[in-house]
Motif scaffolding. Structure first.
Motif, PDB file in Angstrom:
ATOM      1  N   ASP A 274       0.860  -1.179   0.000  1.00 13.52           N
ATOM      2  CA  ASP A 274       0.000   0.000   0.000  1.00 13.52           C
ATOM      3  C   ASP A 274       0.899   1.232   0.000  1.00 13.52           C
ATOM      4  O   ASP A 274       1.851   1.309   0.787  1.00 13.52           O
ATOM      5  CB  ASP A 274      -0.883   0.042   1.252  1.00 13.52           C
ATOM      6  CG  ASP A 274      -2.212  -0.668   1.059  1.00 13.52           C
ATOM      7  OD1 ASP A 274      -2.304  -1.484   0.127  1.00 13.52           O
ATOM      8  OD2 ASP A 274      -3.130  -0.413   1.853  1.00 13.52           O
ATOM      9  N   PHE A 275       0.564   2.185  -0.854  1.00 18.02           N
ATOM     10  CA  PHE A 275       1.307   3.442  -0.926  1.00 18.02           C
ATOM     11  C   PHE A 275       0.434   4.558  -0.383  1.00 18.02           C
ATOM     12  O   PHE A 275      -0.663   4.806  -0.905  1.00 18.02           O
ATOM     13  CB  PHE A 275       1.711   3.747  -2.370  1.00 18.02           C
ATOM     14  CG  PHE A 275       2.609   2.709  -2.979  1.00 18.02           C
ATOM     15  CD1 PHE A 275       3.972   2.741  -2.772  1.00 18.02           C
ATOM     16  CD2 PHE A 275       2.073   1.672  -3.740  1.00 18.02           C
ATOM     17  CE1 PHE A 275       4.801   1.772  -3.318  1.00 18.02           C
ATOM     18  CE2 PHE A 275       2.886   0.699  -4.289  1.00 18.02           C
ATOM     19  CZ  PHE A 275       4.256   0.752  -4.078  1.00 18.02           C
ATOM     20  N   CYS A 276       0.893   5.221   0.666  1.00 21.32           N
ATOM     21  CA  CYS A 276       0.173   6.356   1.241  1.00 21.32           C
ATOM     22  C   CYS A 276       0.698   7.618   0.571  1.00 21.32           C
ATOM     23  O   CYS A 276       1.894   7.937   0.666  1.00 21.32           O
ATOM     24  CB  CYS A 276       0.382   6.424   2.750  1.00 21.32           C
ATOM     25  SG  CYS A 276      -0.206   4.959   3.609  1.00 21.32           S
ATOM     26  N   VAL A 277      -0.179   8.333  -0.099  1.00 17.59           N
ATOM     27  CA  VAL A 277       0.241   9.415  -0.992  1.00 17.59           C
ATOM     28  C   VAL A 277      -0.512  10.701  -0.687  1.00 17.59           C
ATOM     29  O   VAL A 277      -1.562  10.703  -0.045  1.00 17.59           O
ATOM     30  CB  VAL A 277       0.019   9.013  -2.467  1.00 17.59           C
ATOM     31  CG1 VAL A 277       0.873   7.813  -2.828  1.00 17.59           C
ATOM     32  CG2 VAL A 277      -1.449   8.702  -2.742  1.00 17.59           C
ATOM     33  N   ASP A 278       0.038  11.815  -1.190  1.00 16.85           N
ATOM     34  CA  ASP A 278      -0.631  13.106  -1.037  1.00 16.85           C
ATOM     35  C   ASP A 278      -1.907  13.180  -1.846  1.00 16.85           C
ATOM     36  O   ASP A 278      -2.889  13.805  -1.434  1.00 16.85           O
ATOM     37  CB  ASP A 278       0.318  14.230  -1.477  1.00 16.85           C
ATOM     38  CG  ASP A 278       1.434  14.472  -0.484  1.00 16.85           C
ATOM     39  OD1 ASP A 278       1.205  14.282   0.723  1.00 16.85           O
ATOM     40  OD2 ASP A 278       2.539  14.850  -0.909  1.00 16.85           O
ATOM     41  N   ASP A 279      -1.898  12.566  -3.027  1.00 16.17           N
ATOM     42  CA  ASP A 279      -3.032  12.670  -3.943  1.00 16.17           C
ATOM     43  C   ASP A 279      -3.313  11.291  -4.537  1.00 16.17           C
ATOM     44  O   ASP A 279      -2.599  10.845  -5.441  1.00 16.17           O
ATOM     45  CB  ASP A 279      -2.705  13.684  -5.040  1.00 16.17           C
ATOM     46  CG  ASP A 279      -3.896  14.031  -5.916  1.00 16.17           C
ATOM     47  OD1 ASP A 279      -4.716  13.125  -6.173  1.00 16.17           O
ATOM     48  OD2 ASP A 279      -4.012  15.195  -6.341  1.00 16.17           O
TER      49      ASP A 279
END
Length: 244
Positions: free
Chosen positions: A69-74
């Motif tokens: 899982d990648f936690c991203v700004d957008d």
């Protein structure tokens, strides 16, 4: 795209999910969050005095495996970029998008919620890598996809010709390894732990119910009590790099 945090996800069959959670909380010195999801299929493995970087999911079919899982700004920007590079959308839940890489590996994008503190090592080991096992016909495209999507990370050849590392900037807790298989079969993924002493970590894991599968120069394959395979590697658990 502002990848701010990474999670490794343990995917295990529902009938063995409790067994998997018992084992992985023990080897990572974590505790389980309250279950989430329509069928209580998601949990987070929560460490003391740090941010979590490991979650688990009970899957309805198949043997499970692992994913990132990648936690991203957008989330939308990240998903759109992945699709331009050849990924497909499996589920779009708005704040969470489930995608599939060109080679068939699932991964997710969700919002960054301020995570920043990496969990400590546990008895000389650290779960810090998801390894995607890729069939030969898809390997080059998969390397190109992940190198393009994770543009702020550092792609580099691994220790053997069949490995390719995509290493995150300092501070992110989980990196990506691509491994070219010797046979054509669907892509899958497993977890890797970096260990200061593989033999000692193996003995401890076997006391907790793991089973030895195979040994190689640089890594040892084990099977957890829920039936999922994973590896103990000789990489430095602090830096992730091969020692020596």
């Amino acid at each position: 795209m502002g990848i701010r945090w990474t999670y490794a996800f343990i995917d295990r069959p529902r009938e063995a999910f409790g067994t998997a959670c018992d084992f992985w909380t023990a080897v990572t010195d974590t505790r389980l969050s309250e279950p989430r999801g329509d069928d209580s299929e998601f949990v987070t493995l929560v460490p003391d005095d740090a941010d979590a970087c490991l979650k688990a999911q009970a899957v309805r079919s198949g043997d499970g495996g692992a994913h990132l899982d990648f936690c991203v700004d957008d989330v939308r920007e990240f998903a759109d970029s992945a699709m331009r590079l050849g990924a497909s959308v499996v589920a779009d839940l708005g704040s969470l998008v489930v995608l599939r890489s060109p080679g068939g590996q699932l991964f997710c994008a969700d919002p960054w919620r301020g995570q920043s503190s990496r969990p400590r090592m546990v008895r000389g080991s650290r779960l810090d890598q998801v390894c995607v096992d890729v069939p030969p016909s898809a390997y080059d495209a998969e390397v190109a996809f992940w190198s393009g999507l994770l543009a702020d990370w550092t792609p580099r050849p691994g220790s053997l010709p069949e490995f390719h590392v995509v290493e995150p900037p300092p501070g992110l807790p989980v990196r990506l390894l691509l491994q070219r298989l010797d046979e054509e079969r669907p892509a899958s993924a497993h977890l890797d732990l970096a260990c200061a002493d593989v033999a000692a970590t193996r003995a401890w894991h076997e006391e907790l119910g793991a089973v030895f599968v195979a040994g190689f120069s640089g890594w040892t394959v084990l099977r957890d009590p829920a039936g999922g395979t994973y590896c103990l590697t000789t990489r430095n658990p602090e830096t992730g790099r091969l020692r020596g």
